[in-house]
Write a protein that holds these residues in place. Structure first.
Motif, PDB file in Angstrom:
ATOM      1  N   HIS A 137       3.845   8.234   2.651  1.00  0.00           N
ATOM      2  CA  HIS A 137       3.696   6.754   3.640  1.00  0.00           C
ATOM      3  C   HIS A 137       4.741   6.436   4.188  1.00  0.00           C
ATOM      4  O   HIS A 137       4.855   5.502   4.985  1.00  0.00           O
ATOM      5  CB  HIS A 137       3.178   5.983   2.529  1.00  0.00           C
ATOM      6  CG  HIS A 137       1.652   6.500   1.980  1.00  0.00           C
ATOM      7  ND1 HIS A 137       0.889   5.929   0.896  1.00  0.00           N
ATOM      8  CD2 HIS A 137       0.826   7.429   2.397  1.00  0.00           C
ATOM      9  CE1 HIS A 137      -0.252   6.601   0.514  1.00  0.00           C
ATOM     10  NE2 HIS A 137      -0.090   7.421   1.424  1.00  0.00           N
TER      11      HIS A 137
ATOM     12  N   GLU B  87      -5.951   4.108  -0.535  1.00  0.00           N
ATOM     13  CA  GLU B  87      -5.666   2.844  -0.551  1.00  0.00           C
ATOM     14  C   GLU B  87      -4.644   2.515   0.630  1.00  0.00           C
ATOM     15  O   GLU B  87      -4.785   1.225   1.236  1.00  0.00           O
ATOM     16  CB  GLU B  87      -4.777   2.484  -1.802  1.00  0.00           C
ATOM     17  CG  GLU B  87      -5.891   1.703  -2.831  1.00  0.00           C
ATOM     18  CD  GLU B  87      -4.898   1.789  -4.099  1.00  0.00           C
ATOM     19  OE1 GLU B  87      -3.826   1.246  -4.223  1.00  0.00           O
ATOM     20  OE2 GLU B  87      -5.562   1.830  -5.035  1.00  0.00           O
ATOM     21  N   TYR B  88      -3.667   3.348   0.855  1.00  0.00           N
ATOM     22  CA  TYR B  88      -2.677   3.335   2.048  1.00  0.00           C
ATOM     23  C   TYR B  88      -3.412   3.108   3.262  1.00  0.00           C
ATOM     24  O   TYR B  88      -3.218   2.203   4.222  1.00  0.00           O
ATOM     25  CB  TYR B  88      -1.644   4.178   1.972  1.00  0.00           C
ATOM     26  CG  TYR B  88      -0.819   4.405   3.314  1.00  0.00           C
ATOM     27  CD1 TYR B  88       0.188   3.099   3.349  1.00  0.00           C
ATOM     28  CD2 TYR B  88      -0.840   5.366   3.925  1.00  0.00           C
ATOM     29  CE1 TYR B  88       0.800   3.154   4.349  1.00  0.00           C
ATOM     30  CE2 TYR B  88      -0.047   5.529   5.067  1.00  0.00           C
ATOM     31  CZ  TYR B  88       0.932   4.324   5.261  1.00  0.00           C
ATOM     32  OH  TYR B  88       1.738   4.395   6.367  1.00  0.00           O
ATOM     33  N   ARG B  89      -4.260   4.046   3.633  1.00  0.00           N
ATOM     34  CA  ARG B  89      -4.981   4.091   4.794  1.00  0.00           C
ATOM     35  C   ARG B  89      -5.770   3.022   4.933  1.00  0.00           C
ATOM     36  O   ARG B  89      -5.975   2.341   6.088  1.00  0.00           O
ATOM     37  CB  ARG B  89      -6.102   5.465   4.843  1.00  0.00           C
ATOM     38  CG  ARG B  89      -5.329   6.628   4.777  1.00  0.00           C
ATOM     39  CD  ARG B  89      -4.269   7.159   5.628  1.00  0.00           C
ATOM     40  NE  ARG B  89      -3.368   8.138   5.443  1.00  0.00           N
ATOM     41  CZ  ARG B  89      -2.135   8.564   5.951  1.00  0.00           C
ATOM     42  NH1 ARG B  89      -1.897   7.591   6.873  1.00  0.00           N
ATOM     43  NH2 ARG B  89      -1.359   9.321   5.462  1.00  0.00           N
TER      44      ARG B  89
ATOM     45  N   SER C 242      -5.584  -0.083   3.999  1.00  0.00           N
ATOM     46  CA  SER C 242      -4.741  -1.270   3.852  1.00  0.00           C
ATOM     47  C   SER C 242      -4.240  -1.122   5.472  1.00  0.00           C
ATOM     48  O   SER C 242      -3.871  -2.120   5.854  1.00  0.00           O
ATOM     49  CB  SER C 242      -3.522  -1.264   3.143  1.00  0.00           C
ATOM     50  OG  SER C 242      -2.200  -0.822   3.357  1.00  0.00           O
ATOM     51  N   GLN C 243      -3.810   0.196   5.912  1.00  0.00           N
ATOM     52  CA  GLN C 243      -3.335   0.187   7.573  1.00  0.00           C
ATOM     53  C   GLN C 243      -4.497  -0.431   8.326  1.00  0.00           C
ATOM     54  O   GLN C 243      -4.165  -1.102   9.208  1.00  0.00           O
ATOM     55  CB  GLN C 243      -3.166   1.603   7.566  1.00  0.00           C
ATOM     56  CG  GLN C 243      -1.735   2.244   7.791  1.00  0.00           C
ATOM     57  CD  GLN C 243      -1.589   3.398   8.269  1.00  0.00           C
ATOM     58  OE1 GLN C 243      -2.177   4.271   8.257  1.00  0.00           O
ATOM     59  NE2 GLN C 243      -0.494   3.554   9.240  1.00  0.00           N
TER      60      GLN C 243
ATOM     61  N   ALA D  57       0.931  -1.251  -0.025  1.00  0.00           N
ATOM     62  CA  ALA D  57       0.039   0.088  -0.151  1.00  0.00           C
ATOM     63  C   ALA D  57       0.638   1.137  -0.110  1.00  0.00           C
ATOM     64  O   ALA D  57       0.219   2.296  -0.185  1.00  0.00           O
ATOM     65  CB  ALA D  57      -0.811   0.271   1.078  1.00  0.00           C
ATOM     66  N   VAL D  58       1.968   1.087   0.401  1.00  0.00           N
ATOM     67  CA  VAL D  58       2.992   2.269   0.402  1.00  0.00           C
ATOM     68  C   VAL D  58       3.203   2.778  -0.996  1.00  0.00           C
ATOM     69  O   VAL D  58       3.712   2.162  -1.875  1.00  0.00           O
ATOM     70  CB  VAL D  58       4.248   2.066   0.920  1.00  0.00           C
ATOM     71  CG1 VAL D  58       5.230   3.133   1.084  1.00  0.00           C
ATOM     72  CG2 VAL D  58       4.170   1.606   2.452  1.00  0.00           C
TER      73      VAL D  58
ATOM     74  N   SER E 238       4.522   4.763   7.401  1.00  0.00           N
ATOM     75  CA  SER E 238       4.439   3.404   7.464  1.00  0.00           C
ATOM     76  C   SER E 238       5.064   2.847   8.488  1.00  0.00           C
ATOM     77  O   SER E 238       6.167   3.162   8.756  1.00  0.00           O
ATOM     78  CB  SER E 238       4.177   2.971   6.387  1.00  0.00           C
ATOM     79  OG  SER E 238       4.894   1.597   6.304  1.00  0.00           O
TER      80      SER E 238
ATOM     81  N   SER F   6      -4.536   6.940  -4.186  1.00  0.00           N
ATOM     82  CA  SER F   6      -3.515   5.964  -3.407  1.00  0.00           C
ATOM     83  C   SER F   6      -3.318   6.217  -1.843  1.00  0.00           C
ATOM     84  O   SER F   6      -2.969   5.166  -1.349  1.00  0.00           O
ATOM     85  CB  SER F   6      -1.992   6.235  -4.300  1.00  0.00           C
ATOM     86  OG  SER F   6      -1.681   7.424  -4.184  1.00  0.00           O
ATOM     87  N   ASP F   7      -3.567   7.271  -1.768  1.00  0.00           N
ATOM     88  CA  ASP F   7      -3.420   7.524  -0.077  1.00  0.00           C
ATOM     89  C   ASP F   7      -4.520   6.753   0.588  1.00  0.00           C
ATOM     90  O   ASP F   7      -4.319   6.073   1.621  1.00  0.00           O
ATOM     91  CB  ASP F   7      -3.577   9.171   0.106  1.00  0.00           C
ATOM     92  CG  ASP F   7      -3.228   9.467   1.468  1.00  0.00           C
ATOM     93  OD1 ASP F   7      -1.946   8.848   1.981  1.00  0.00           O
ATOM     94  OD2 ASP F   7      -4.148  10.042   2.295  1.00  0.00           O
TER      95      ASP F   7
END
Lengths: 734, 447
Positions: free
Chosen positions: A178, B34-36, B38-39, A172-173, A182, B31-32
């Motif tokens: 991130h 997505e990142y959140r 996935s977190q 996801a990064v 992360s 994409s941000d």
């Protein structure tokens, strides 16, 4: 998010005219496509004369060849080769090619490793993962969103087996911000990744990097310099790198991280992460049993002699007193921690004496598990307790030491206690002193989150009617960040222990009660004593959650297992780490220390159990057989010769601890693997990765004595009784 | 490229009053997101793992959000895994949504309370005894666990342990042969020949008596069982041998010193053959086999009585077989006869009430044709079947009591009609002929 420095991009950006500046000034603006070609401007300037120069070259070359000036012609050809048709210099140095450079370098590196000598391959392959991770993170932080994604997707499958969890976190990064927030990126950037190579392999690597400097070697060198910590080992100095070992490793179908590989960068077994002289020296451990003091020893002896009189030992049986004396003698000869090295204990009371006596008795009358005879392991008996109609809400199980109670923690915030034999449990005493109505089970309410573990206080069965040694307390930990102590007489919560700053994943009693240990999402493990609401010790060091904790049987040490795939061992008295074990490829799901205190067993999500020899801090062996999904519980036989495990795949498996599991393969010729590889080196590598994965999944190592499947019931808990029978607990999930 | 659809972001931005979003910004935001996400997922998985579950629940996500310092989403609490519906917005573009049924509030309030969920219970069984897994219903069968990897494999596998654990498919022949003493062998052959001695009655009785009482025959049971099975299969035409086999079986069963439980399942097929076999004895005289069938039924009844306790599926299984043969019109009448008396023997009055009585009327139609066929052997057969039916039904009479003989003359016609409706004319006539009002009453009152 706003003040985003463009990491290594700075150096890159400086060359690329104004783009770097604008990116720095407008961090929120979108990933601009950096010109891959950093010399656009230069070439634009030179374009006008491009054509004529190219023609000129042609004319001159023609002239030279006509005249037969071969050497001059060759020289001119060589010197003008760096220009394309338009006379612009052609990119030859990969490191100048922007985001693509990492992909090119990685490709180069990987191909080189796969074409290398069989014997170096396993060693060098270990470098792939860190190079992959750091390349990817660099790409992301230098703002190459497309390239980073491509890079990741191109190569991820190589690591799918071993680094599944890390890959998922990395996937996801995508933006430089991130990288800063992360967890995984922080871990990788804050420390260097340690890899150990044999010296020859290392020279080999250096040679390669130098020779291929332009094709990507420089990229790799800078990565390795910046982020890796490559240790070299003389082959002769360490038996792990002896020729025989290397050959054996090259032959094995699957590969695991070495014991000292990884982020913390420690010497094998040692908890010392600093590099320098003498750091590889291991702290000496005292793994002997805790002995009783003189006074209580006399008490126990008196008790046992009494017992001997009432029930004289049968023929061929030693008297209890003798058995006890023998044990003391044996214990004293071992490396016993001194009084000051142990956490203090409250003075013994009658209950402790009775428990000690009962333990001696059970130990003498136990079902003896001797070593294996004629290739066959001992037969173990397992009683399975199954919960029905749970709807998958059971999170944990525990059996009490007196074998009277079984407790289960639930997702739905409560705990339920049954009697093992189905007999009614006495209710809490009423106001008038009368026991209220007995029931088959009790529910304990109090937690405000899912209960993640329950643990019965140490107890033993009792011969007398009053049950002085029966279990009286239960501990539970929960997502509400608290640990609760429950009384099993009043069936109520007695103490709430608060201190953790996150869900508490695990709780366990010390071997003699009084102390207990917890592990939590806040990355700490804490030691508590029941009489204080504050914790006594804080064990800090894990990079991620402390998932599982366990005591050493002499209670001088504790173990913690974490989802950073590491197991650590700590000294209780000062809270220092004394050992650190890496080698798991997945989250740790269970820990258990052998009763003789010399071996630690740890299990992980991927179905591997690893035995660690504590004193030298070395990996003893890996035992595979469980399916994926976690081995929830491990337990040792009284003699420490047999390990039993139970897990999510619904099997209880029995393992032989003493048998080395690769012994039988020793005599094989090594030629096969090598020859097979030589035929089609590049193709077989790609397809080999897939095949390897499958082969790994079905592997059961030879030291498994037996496996007992259940009917669709994951096994949450296994426990050896003092008499070497196994209790297993699970929930039926149709 | 991104999993998260940028259109979603555009929609949200528009709802906030931002009309046009730069494409680059969209990319960055998606994409941000997505990142959140996935977190959150990463964190939720931890909670799932520690709950030792394999399915992610909404509770896990709520916990994860709490840990990440985000307010959890309320209103999605569910103890069951959510069900997702699938809808398509075009080829290859499925959309998943949480199925949310519309509930009529009125209905919900007026509906009866839902069932109380089942209580969580605890059971215990032996998973392994001395290293072997006992084959009890609590443990999976070998076929169930075949998919799992239980035996060491791969380069270092130890062959000894696999063979001894019995988990492999090699059948290990016992090294020790079953030794039978000379005396027992002699006894066996003599007893067998005596039982089938057609000439001397004494021999037969003596042999049977010996088998019935001798305490030392345990080792011979498997041989006897096999012998019986063989005799029956090879001598279906010979009524004498069949009868003697039944005698032998009954003698074995009568012997109090023998433990026959494990052999019951192999003893039953020969007896059943004698009961409901298609053609027993010479085909010229079908009635001759009926007495054999009677004996077999009695024997079956006694087996049932004795071993129903040790095998609880025994009775239903036998009853099912008998019923099948009773109601099968393609089978000869003799087989149907066997089915009737078998049912009666196995199940007693209960079976008669539940299985025979309701089917009597339908079955009776089968009998009509042969009954009218004067003088043929078929008629005799049908007659016998009818008698058997009536006598089976008669057991109901003994079962009901407290009925007074209070049928008035005027009601007779009425009764007759009722009876005919219930069991059919043929049977009704037969029953009425017997002039036993109590019987009639019993039949009518049994529903």
């Amino acid at each position: 998010m706003s003040a985003q420095p463009t990491h290594g991009g700075g150096s890159q950006g400086a060359r690329t005219t104004t783009n770097g500046g604008s990116a720095g000034a407008m961090p929120m603006s979108m990933p601009q496509h950096r010109p891959n070609d950093s010399t656009v401007n230069v070439s634009n300037g030179a374009q006008s004369g491009g054509m004529s120069q190219q023609n000129l070259n042609g004319i001159v070359l023609e002239y030279l060849s006509k005249k037969g000036y071969n050497r001059t012609e060759a020289m001119l050809r060589m010197e003008s080769a760096n220009q394309d048709v338009d006379g612009r210099p052609i990119q030859t140095r990969v490191e100048d090619s922007g985001g693509v450079k990492y992909g090119k370098a990685f490709d180069l590196f990987r191909n080189w490793i796969e074409e290398n000598l069989e014997i170096y391959k396993p060693d060098l392959r270990r470098l792939l993962w860190p190079v992959f991770v750091y390349s990817f993170l660099d790409l992301v932080s230098q703002w190459f969103p497309r390239e980073s994604k491509n890079f990741f997707n191109n190569y991820r499958e190589i690591f799918e087996n071993e680094h599944e969890h890390d890959l998922r976190a990395l996937q996801a990064v995508a933006l430089p911000e991130h990288v800063d927030s992360s967890g995984i990126a922080k871990i990788y950037y804050s420390q260097r990744y340690r890899v150990t190579l044999s010296q020859t392999a290392f020279y080999n690597l250096i040679g390669f990097l130098e020779s291929k400097e332009k094709e990507g070697g420089a990229v790799l060198v800078s990565l390795i310099q910046k982020q890796l910590n490559v240790c070299t080992v003389e082959r002769t100095a360490d038996e792990q790198f002896s020729l025989a070992k290397l050959i054996e490793r090259a032959r094995r179908p699957d590969d695991y991280p070495a014991e000292d590989e990884g982020i913390p960068g420690h010497n094998p077994g040692s908890a010392n992460v600093t590099q320098g002289a003498g750091t590889s020296v291991l702290t000496r451990l005292k793994l002997g049993q805790m002995t009783l003091d003189q006074e209580s020893r006399q008490d126990v002896l008196g008790e046992l002699q009494n017992e001997d009189k009432i029930h004289p030992p049968g023929p061929g049986q030693s008297s209890l007193a003798e058995a006890f004396e023998q044990r003391i003698k044996r214990e004293e000869s071992e490396d016993v921690p001194g009084r000051t090295e142990l956490p203090p204990r409250p003075p013994p009371i009658a209950r402790d004496v009775a428990m000690e006596a009962q333990k001696v008795k059970e130990n003498r009358d136990r079902f003896q598990i001797s070593g294996r005879t004629g290739g066959v392991g001992p037969g173990v008996s397992v009683t399975m307790f199954t919960l029905h109609n749970t709807n998958d809400s059971v999170t944990c199980l525990d059996f009490s030491g007196d074998y009277r109670l079984i407790a289960a923690g639930f997702d739905l915030h409560y705990i339920r206690v049954w009697s093992i034999d189905g007999s009614p449990l006495p209710g809490p005493p009423g106001l008038d002193g009368q026991d209220s109505r007995p029931t088959a089970s009790h529910r304990l309410f109090g937690h405000s989150g899912p209960v993640y573990n329950v643990s019965f206080a140490p107890a033993t069965a009792s011969t007398d009617k009053q049950g002085i040694t029966y279990c009286r307390y239960l501990l539970s930990c929960s997502a509400d960040k608290s640990v609760r102590l429950w009384s099993l007489e009043s069936w109520a919560c007695v103490v709430v222990y608060k201190g953790h700053d996150g869900p508490v994943w695990d709780v366990t009693w010390g071997p003699h009660g009084h102390y207990f240990l917890t592990g939590s999402l806040d990355r700490t493990a804490r030691l508590w004593s029941t009489d204080r609401v504050d914790y006594l010790r804080l064990f800090v060091g894990h990079d991620r959650d402390v998932d599982h904790v366990c005591f050493h049987p002499n209670s001088a040490y504790v173990f913690t297992g974490s989802c950073d795939k590491m197991v650590r061992m700590w000294l209780v008295t000062n809270g220092y780490p004394v050992r650190m074990f890496t080698g798991h490829a997945s989250n740790i799901t269970a820990l258990a220390c052998s009763p003789d205190g010399k071996i630690l067993a740890s299990a992980d999500d991927s179905g591997t159990i690893i035995l660690w020899d504590l004193a030298p801090g070395k990996l003893l062996k890996r035992m595979r057989g469980h399916g994926k999904g976690g081995i929830w519980s491990l337990t040792w036989s009284v003699e420490s010769t047999v390990l039993v495990s139970g897990g999510a795949d619904g099997t209880v498996r029995v393992w032989d601890v003493q048998l080395p599991n690769d012994a039988n393969g020793q005599g094989k010729v090594i030629g096969e693997g090598g020859a097979g590889q030589k035929l089609e080196p590049s193709v077989s590598n790609v397809s080999g990765a897939g095949g390897k994965k499958k082969a790994k999944e079905v592997m059961v190592t030879s030291d498994q004595i037996s496996a007992f499947p259940t009917k669709k019931s994951p096994v949450y808990k296994v426990m050896f009784t003092q008499q070497n029978l196994v209790l297993a607990g699970g929930a039926f999930l149709p | 490229m991104s999993v998260w659809n940028p259109d979603n972001i555009k929609d949200v931005a528009e709802s906030l009053g931002i009309a046009s979003l730069n494409d680059d910004v969209l990319q960055g935001l998606s994409s941000d997101i997505e990142y959140r996400l996935s977190q959150v997922l990463e964190e939720s998985l931890k909670f799932m793992r520690h709950s030792k579950r394999a399915t992610l629940s909404t509770q896990d996500v709520a916990q994860a959000l709490r840990v990440l310092d985000v307010e959890p989403l309320y209103g999605y609490e569910s103890t069951r895994p959510l069900r997702f519906g699938e809808a398509s917005i075009g080829p290859g573009q499925p959309i998943f949504y949480v199925e949310d049924e519309e509930i009529d509030f009125e209905k919900l309030i007026n509906a009866p309370l839902p069932k109380v969920p089942r209580e969580i219970t605890l059971t215990a069984h032996f998973l392994a005894v001395d290293g072997n897994q006992p084959t009890i219903p609590h443990n999976p069968t070998v076929a169930d666990s075949r998919s799992q990897e239980l035996v060491p494999k791969g380069p270092g596998a130890n062959l000894h342990s696999t063979a001894i654990n019995g988990a492999d498919n090699i059948t290990v022949k016992p090294l020790v042969k079953h030794l039978l003493s000379k005396e027992l062998q002699l006894y066996f052959s003599n007893a067998c020949s005596a039982v089938f001695d057609e000439n001397t009655d004494e021999y037969r009785t003596a042999a049977l008596t010996s088998i019935r009482t001798d305490p030392g025959l345990h080792q011979l049971i498997p041989y006897f069982v096999q012998f019986i099975a063989e005799k029956v299969t090879h001598n279906l035409k010979n009524l004498f041998i069949l009868t003697q086999t039944l005698q032998l079986t009954s003698a074995l069963l009568d012997n109090k010193n023998l433990y026959l439980d494990p052999y019951v399942s192999s003893l039953i097929p020969p007896v059943l053959t004698c009961l409901i076999g298609r053609h027993l004895g010479s085909s010229a005289n079908p009635l001759s086999s009926f007495s054999l069938r009677n004996t077999a039924a009695t024997l079956l009844g006694s087996i049932c009585k004795k071993y129903a306790k040790s095998s609880h599926t025994l009775k239903p299984r036998l009853a099912r077989t008998c019923l099948k043969h009773f109601l099968d019109p393609t089978k000869p009448l003799a087989t149907n006869y066997g089915g009737i008396i078998g049912l009666q023997a196995v199940g007693g009055t209960e079976a008669v009430r539940v299985l025979i009585l309701p089917n009597a009327k339908d079955y009776e139609t089968l009998l009509r044709e042969p009954l009218e066929d004067e003088g043929s052997s078929k008629q005799a057969e049908a007659e016998a079947v009818l008698t058997a039916l009536v006598s089976a039904l008669q057991t109901l009479e003994d079962d009901t009591f407290g009925l007074r003989n209070n049928v008035q003359n005027g009601e007779t016609a009425n009764l007759e009609q009722q009876l005919q409706e219930k069991v059919g004319t043929l049977l009704a006539n037969r029953v009425l002929e017997m002039k036993r009002p109590k019987f009639v009453k019993a039949l009518l009152e049994t529903s």
